[in-house]
Design a protein around this motif. Structure first.
Motif, PDB file in Angstrom:
ATOM      1  N   ALA A 102       7.823  20.210  -1.389  1.00  0.00           N
ATOM      2  CA  ALA A 102       8.510  18.932  -1.156  1.00  0.00           C
ATOM      3  C   ALA A 102       7.799  18.129  -0.073  1.00  0.00           C
ATOM      4  CB  ALA A 102       9.965  19.168  -0.771  1.00  0.00           C
ATOM      5  N   GLU A 103       7.313  18.803   0.964  1.00  0.00           N
ATOM      6  CA  GLU A 103       6.586  18.108   2.033  1.00  0.00           C
ATOM      7  C   GLU A 103       5.236  17.597   1.538  1.00  0.00           C
ATOM      8  OE1 GLU A 103       5.704  16.149   5.355  1.00  0.00           O
ATOM      9  OE2 GLU A 103       7.660  16.989   4.858  1.00  0.00           O
ATOM     10  N   CYS A 104       4.610  18.328   0.617  1.00  0.00           N
ATOM     11  CA  CYS A 104       3.357  17.868   0.014  1.00  0.00           C
ATOM     12  C   CYS A 104       3.590  16.556  -0.738  1.00  0.00           C
ATOM     13  CB  CYS A 104       2.804  18.927  -0.933  1.00  0.00           C
ATOM     14  SG  CYS A 104       1.294  18.439  -1.800  1.00  0.00           S
ATOM     15  N   MET A 105       4.636  16.527  -1.550  1.00  0.00           N
ATOM     16  CA  MET A 105       4.969  15.314  -2.299  1.00  0.00           C
ATOM     17  C   MET A 105       5.279  14.151  -1.347  1.00  0.00           C
ATOM     18  SD  MET A 105       4.594  16.069  -5.408  1.00  0.00           S
ATOM     19  CE  MET A 105       4.588  17.428  -6.538  1.00  0.00           C
ATOM     20  N   ALA A 106       6.004  14.436  -0.281  1.00  0.00           N
ATOM     21  CA  ALA A 106       6.346  13.395   0.695  1.00  0.00           C
ATOM     22  C   ALA A 106       5.088  12.880   1.398  1.00  0.00           C
ATOM     23  CB  ALA A 106       7.350  13.934   1.714  1.00  0.00           C
ATOM     24  N   TYR A 107       4.180  13.789   1.765  1.00  0.00           N
ATOM     25  CA  TYR A 107       2.930  13.399   2.420  1.00  0.00           C
ATOM     26  C   TYR A 107       2.130  12.448   1.525  1.00  0.00           C
ATOM     27  CZ  TYR A 107      -1.864  13.581   4.029  1.00  0.00           C
ATOM     28  OH  TYR A 107      -3.129  13.217   4.433  1.00  0.00           O
ATOM     29  N   VAL A 108       1.978  12.841   0.272  1.00  0.00           N
ATOM     30  CA  VAL A 108       1.192  12.025  -0.660  1.00  0.00           C
ATOM     31  C   VAL A 108       1.861  10.670  -0.874  1.00  0.00           C
ATOM     32  CG1 VAL A 108       0.265  11.877  -2.996  1.00  0.00           C
ATOM     33  CG2 VAL A 108       0.131  14.018  -1.741  1.00  0.00           C
ATOM     34  N   ALA A 109       3.170  10.653  -1.067  1.00  0.00           N
ATOM     35  CA  ALA A 109       3.887   9.393  -1.287  1.00  0.00           C
ATOM     36  C   ALA A 109       3.751   8.457  -0.084  1.00  0.00           C
ATOM     37  CB  ALA A 109       5.358   9.670  -1.581  1.00  0.00           C
ATOM     38  N   ARG A 110       3.772   9.018   1.130  1.00  0.00           N
ATOM     39  CA  ARG A 110       3.626   8.199   2.348  1.00  0.00           C
ATOM     40  C   ARG A 110       2.238   7.596   2.471  1.00  0.00           C
ATOM     41  NH1 ARG A 110       6.116  12.622   4.886  1.00  0.00           N
ATOM     42  NH2 ARG A 110       4.085  13.303   5.647  1.00  0.00           N
ATOM     43  N   ASN A 111       1.241   8.261   1.934  1.00  0.00           N
ATOM     44  CA  ASN A 111      -0.146   7.850   2.140  1.00  0.00           C
ATOM     45  C   ASN A 111      -0.783   7.114   0.971  1.00  0.00           C
ATOM     46  OD1 ASN A 111      -1.103   8.960   4.868  1.00  0.00           O
ATOM     47  ND2 ASN A 111       0.133  10.594   4.010  1.00  0.00           N
ATOM     48  N   MET A 112      -0.071   6.994  -0.139  1.00  0.00           N
ATOM     49  CA  MET A 112      -0.632   6.313  -1.313  1.00  0.00           C
ATOM     50  C   MET A 112      -0.484   4.800  -1.201  1.00  0.00           C
ATOM     51  SD  MET A 112      -1.879   8.451  -3.565  1.00  0.00           S
ATOM     52  CE  MET A 112      -1.802   7.630  -5.128  1.00  0.00           C
ATOM     53  N   LYS A 113      -1.421   4.115  -1.810  1.00  0.00           N
ATOM     54  CA  LYS A 113      -1.363   2.658  -1.914  1.00  0.00           C
ATOM     55  C   LYS A 113      -1.710   2.285  -3.355  1.00  0.00           C
ATOM     56  CE  LYS A 113      -3.416  -1.570  -0.239  1.00  0.00           C
ATOM     57  NZ  LYS A 113      -4.443  -2.185   0.600  1.00  0.00           N
TER      58      LYS A 113
END
Length: 158
Positions: A57-68
């Motif tokens: 879940a933290e991996c998904m959150a990390y990626v979502a926060r950093n995507m553009k």
């Protein structure tokens, strides 16, 4: 379903993806981290799967926060999906990042988008993956081993 792009982050041009072509297939993109020895044996099945710090879940959150969402794709109403494969090495670092052949970009009407639009999605997925922190490596027979991992990135307009 993978990761749906919602956030923005600055671009990092430290590493560039290289294009490769395989016989009778769509173009593939691969980025190999510099100054990293490639693992000689890469496992798909292991006793203990690699884990991201804080879990999936933290991996998904990390990626979502950093995507553009790539601005050119947004401007042209292009959506798509990139299936990124990478190797989590014995020290938890990531290497051999690739975009799978089933990755795609399409116009709103469902027709295929120009290849450059797919390239923009791939570049963005690679940028985010190359900044991911070290994982806890996978294990086989009680030893840390290099493991292949696939992470889908969904680019969808709302």
């Amino acid at each position: 379903e993978g990761i749906v792009v919602t956030a923005m982050a600055p671009r990092n041009k430290e590493e560039e993806p290289a294009r490769t072509k395989e016989k009778d297939s769509a173009p593939r993109y691969m980025m190999v981290k510099r100054a990293h020895v490639m693992p000689s044996k890469i496992y798909d099945e292991v006793d203990v799967r690699p884990t991201f710090p804080g879990g999936e879940a933290e991996c998904m959150a990390y990626v979502a926060r950093n995507m553009k969402y790539p601005s050119e794709c947004l401007k042209n109403g292009v959506t798509g999906r990139v299936f990124c494969s990478f190797v989590i090495d014995t020290d938890g670092s990531l290497c051999r990042i690739e975009a799978g052949e089933k990755s795609y970009a399409q116009a709103v009407d469902g027709s295929p988008a120009p290849k450059e639009m797919l390239r923009l999605f791939v570049d963005e997925a690679f940028r985010v993956i190359s900044g991911i922190p070290k994982w806890t490596p996978g294990q086989k027979d009680g030893k840390a081993v290099a493991v292949r991992y696939v992470l889908p990135f969904t680019f969808r307009l709302q």
